[in-house]
Scaffold this motif. Sequence first.
Motif, PDB file in Angstrom:
ATOM      1  N   ARG A 198      -2.985 -88.521  34.576  1.00 41.18           N
ATOM      2  CA  ARG A 198      -4.323 -89.046  34.271  1.00 41.18           C
ATOM      3  C   ARG A 198      -4.305 -89.607  32.858  1.00 41.18           C
ATOM      4  O   ARG A 198      -3.824 -88.947  31.927  1.00 41.18           O
ATOM      5  CB  ARG A 198      -5.377 -87.935  34.380  1.00 41.18           C
ATOM      6  N   ALA A 199      -4.834 -90.820  32.698  1.00 39.19           N
ATOM      7  CA  ALA A 199      -4.872 -91.468  31.385  1.00 39.19           C
ATOM      8  C   ALA A 199      -6.280 -91.938  31.088  1.00 39.19           C
ATOM      9  O   ALA A 199      -6.975 -92.465  31.959  1.00 39.19           O
ATOM     10  CB  ALA A 199      -3.897 -92.636  31.340  1.00 39.19           C
ATOM     11  N   ASP A 200      -6.687 -91.753  29.843  1.00 43.23           N
ATOM     12  CA  ASP A 200      -7.995 -92.213  29.387  1.00 43.23           C
ATOM     13  C   ASP A 200      -7.881 -92.582  27.912  1.00 43.23           C
ATOM     14  O   ASP A 200      -7.033 -92.036  27.191  1.00 43.23           O
ATOM     15  CB  ASP A 200      -9.034 -91.109  29.584  1.00 43.23           C
ATOM     16  N   LEU A 204      -3.499-100.647  26.762  1.00 48.40           N
ATOM     17  CA  LEU A 204      -2.677-100.966  27.940  1.00 48.40           C
ATOM     18  C   LEU A 204      -1.183-100.853  27.654  1.00 48.40           C
ATOM     19  O   LEU A 204      -0.413-100.379  28.490  1.00 48.40           O
ATOM     20  CB  LEU A 204      -3.005-102.376  28.433  1.00 48.40           C
ATOM     21  N   LEU A 207      -0.291 -97.321  27.826  1.00 48.53           N
ATOM     22  CA  LEU A 207      -0.392 -96.840  29.207  1.00 48.53           C
ATOM     23  C   LEU A 207       0.854 -97.206  30.005  1.00 48.53           C
ATOM     24  O   LEU A 207       1.467 -96.345  30.656  1.00 48.53           O
ATOM     25  CB  LEU A 207      -1.624 -97.450  29.874  1.00 48.53           C
ATOM     26  N   ILE A 211       3.659 -94.432  31.440  1.00 47.31           N
ATOM     27  CA  ILE A 211       3.840 -94.311  32.888  1.00 47.31           C
ATOM     28  C   ILE A 211       5.318 -94.436  33.241  1.00 47.31           C
ATOM     29  O   ILE A 211       5.842 -93.711  34.094  1.00 47.31           O
ATOM     30  CB  ILE A 211       2.998 -95.363  33.641  1.00 47.31           C
ATOM     31  N   GLU A 223      -4.261 -91.512  37.958  1.00 47.13           N
ATOM     32  CA  GLU A 223      -5.661 -91.747  37.622  1.00 47.13           C
ATOM     33  C   GLU A 223      -5.739 -92.512  36.302  1.00 47.13           C
ATOM     34  O   GLU A 223      -5.330 -91.989  35.266  1.00 47.13           O
ATOM     35  CB  GLU A 223      -6.418 -90.427  37.468  1.00 47.13           C
ATOM     36  N   VAL A 224      -6.239 -93.724  36.359  1.00 46.29           N
ATOM     37  CA  VAL A 224      -6.478 -94.525  35.151  1.00 46.29           C
ATOM     38  C   VAL A 224      -7.989 -94.681  35.060  1.00 46.29           C
ATOM     39  O   VAL A 224      -8.600 -95.322  35.918  1.00 46.29           O
ATOM     40  CB  VAL A 224      -5.783 -95.898  35.240  1.00 46.29           C
ATOM     41  N   ILE A 228     -10.043 -97.379  29.637  1.00 47.69           N
ATOM     42  CA  ILE A 228      -8.813 -98.173  29.727  1.00 47.69           C
ATOM     43  C   ILE A 228      -9.189 -99.499  30.390  1.00 47.69           C
ATOM     44  O   ILE A 228      -9.691 -99.520  31.508  1.00 47.69           O
ATOM     45  CB  ILE A 228      -7.714 -97.452  30.516  1.00 47.69           C
ATOM     46  N   LEU A 230      -8.155-101.859  32.171  1.00 48.09           N
ATOM     47  CA  LEU A 230      -7.182-102.327  33.160  1.00 48.09           C
ATOM     48  C   LEU A 230      -7.888-103.247  34.142  1.00 48.09           C
ATOM     49  O   LEU A 230      -8.744-102.820  34.904  1.00 48.09           O
ATOM     50  CB  LEU A 230      -6.571-101.132  33.896  1.00 48.09           C
ATOM     51  N   LEU A 252      -8.609 -96.114  39.972  1.00 49.93           N
ATOM     52  CA  LEU A 252      -8.642 -97.208  39.000  1.00 49.93           C
ATOM     53  C   LEU A 252      -9.957 -97.186  38.218  1.00 49.93           C
ATOM     54  O   LEU A 252     -10.983 -96.724  38.728  1.00 49.93           O
ATOM     55  CB  LEU A 252      -8.477 -98.551  39.710  1.00 49.93           C
TER      56      LEU A 252
END
Length: 516
Positions: A198-200, A204, A207, A211, A223-224, A228, A230, A252
């Motif tokens: 999970r990224a918050d 980018l 990120l 990953i 989980e993005v 973020i 994206l 997303l």
Amino acid sequence: MKSLRFISAEALVSNAQLARKSLSSVAHNLFPLLFKASYLLEQGEVIHDLVENWPLANFNIGKLLGTTVDYQEDISSRACCVCLESCLVGLRDYVLNCSSPYSKRLKVVDLTGIKDVEVQLCKCKKTLGRWARTELLSKLCFELLVEMQRLQFQPCIFDIAIDILIDLFVTERNYELVVQALLMRCHCPLKIRCVAFRADSLALRKLFYIIKLTDPSSLRKLEVVHNIRLEMEHLEVLFNNIHFPLLTSLTLPARAFSVQRFAAEDEPILMTIGEKMSQMTQLTELSLAFSTLTGKIRKLLSPLKTPLKLLDVSNCALNHADMAYLANSLHSNHLEVLDLSGHNVADLYPSTFFKLLSHCSHTLKILILEECNIQDIHVNMLILGLIPCRKLQEFKFLGNPLSSRALKCLFNVFSDLPKLNYIEFPVPRDCYPNNVTYPIDDADLSKFDHQKYESVSEELNNILLHANREDIKASTPLFGGYDAAIQETGNELGSYLLKSFKDTLENFNKALQEMN
């Protein structure tokens, strides 16, 4: 109920000093029993020593704290800070402890079984959430490497290799530490193996980099979220460069897709993303909340070869064609979780919505229809749609303009759904002033007749009680349900939002100056 063995284990670990001295004479097969007893009593020192001297090949915290023969209660929802810190520090010391009377058999540690819930029953009342567990494990891996340099003449340490299965949660604040731990993984005896990521609140560039470091070929959940930025073209780059063959769940961030920005040249991008997702043959969960996908849902989902079990398209501005596709797609007969919040399902496309509900009625476990403008005139239709859903466990329909009378009709139906155990219902419309319009603004959300609401809520619960359905929990969380991740990183999330807003204003001012 506790067995005599478990009661005896509790008696031993309650005396931490005696338990720690006795470990060298304890049979290997009693370590799991003592661990659960120690966790229940929050005996951090005993937990540390048990893990430091763990004699078995596997350490699965979910199974150790789950239902066992000696104590049936599942305590894996206790993310107790004292217990989990002791456990993780014990892992580091397991590697460093060359004088342990037990041979080093430990090969796999699974930390994914911890459940982060709102109400913590542990005495310390302090949790070690997913983000904090990520940070602490990364820190301990780094400390271990430093200590290994100091103890370079003890070869027993360098022969140890333990896979640590964990759900990582990375934000800007712990990014550098986690990257450091992942980069040094090949040299560290504790090898972080990311199962879910999970990224918050990340740029980018960061990120994409992290990953890659997680070993995406074995990643099960991605989980993005939230802060973020994206967007569709970034997602195409991500999927073109990184493959996720084992991914089962993908979330997303808001506005990842936006048809308002669509041009003719964007169609191939959407098709590419659909094709790349079709290569994720184990993907069964997809969350696209707050992406504007009007008229595009078929292009995105039709390439998928595996039916989805979870689909979140809340606030995606779906049109009739989108709903018709969903109702007739291969996914409709397999859905277990469906979120259509923010869509006027009963007015705009009633037939296709109820066709979708009919197709997934044999599998559906969770249905979310928040702010769908479901009114009293739609209640009979909704009841007809819900009655076949015999496996339904949760139904959430907050934010709909329903009267007390309509809610009572629905609750009489809820009592007949055998698996239903959780309901989130709206404040009745007749509890609000007449001039309130739906969807209700946050500022007006709590401006209702609380006394009348309590009276209605009591009547609704009495309907369940008279039907012998005390097992059903019904509530009205005005501002949404509990989110452990947001609870843990809310301050950082707020700071990142303020910074983003400030940067946007500065860029706007700069553009104005250039125009002048």
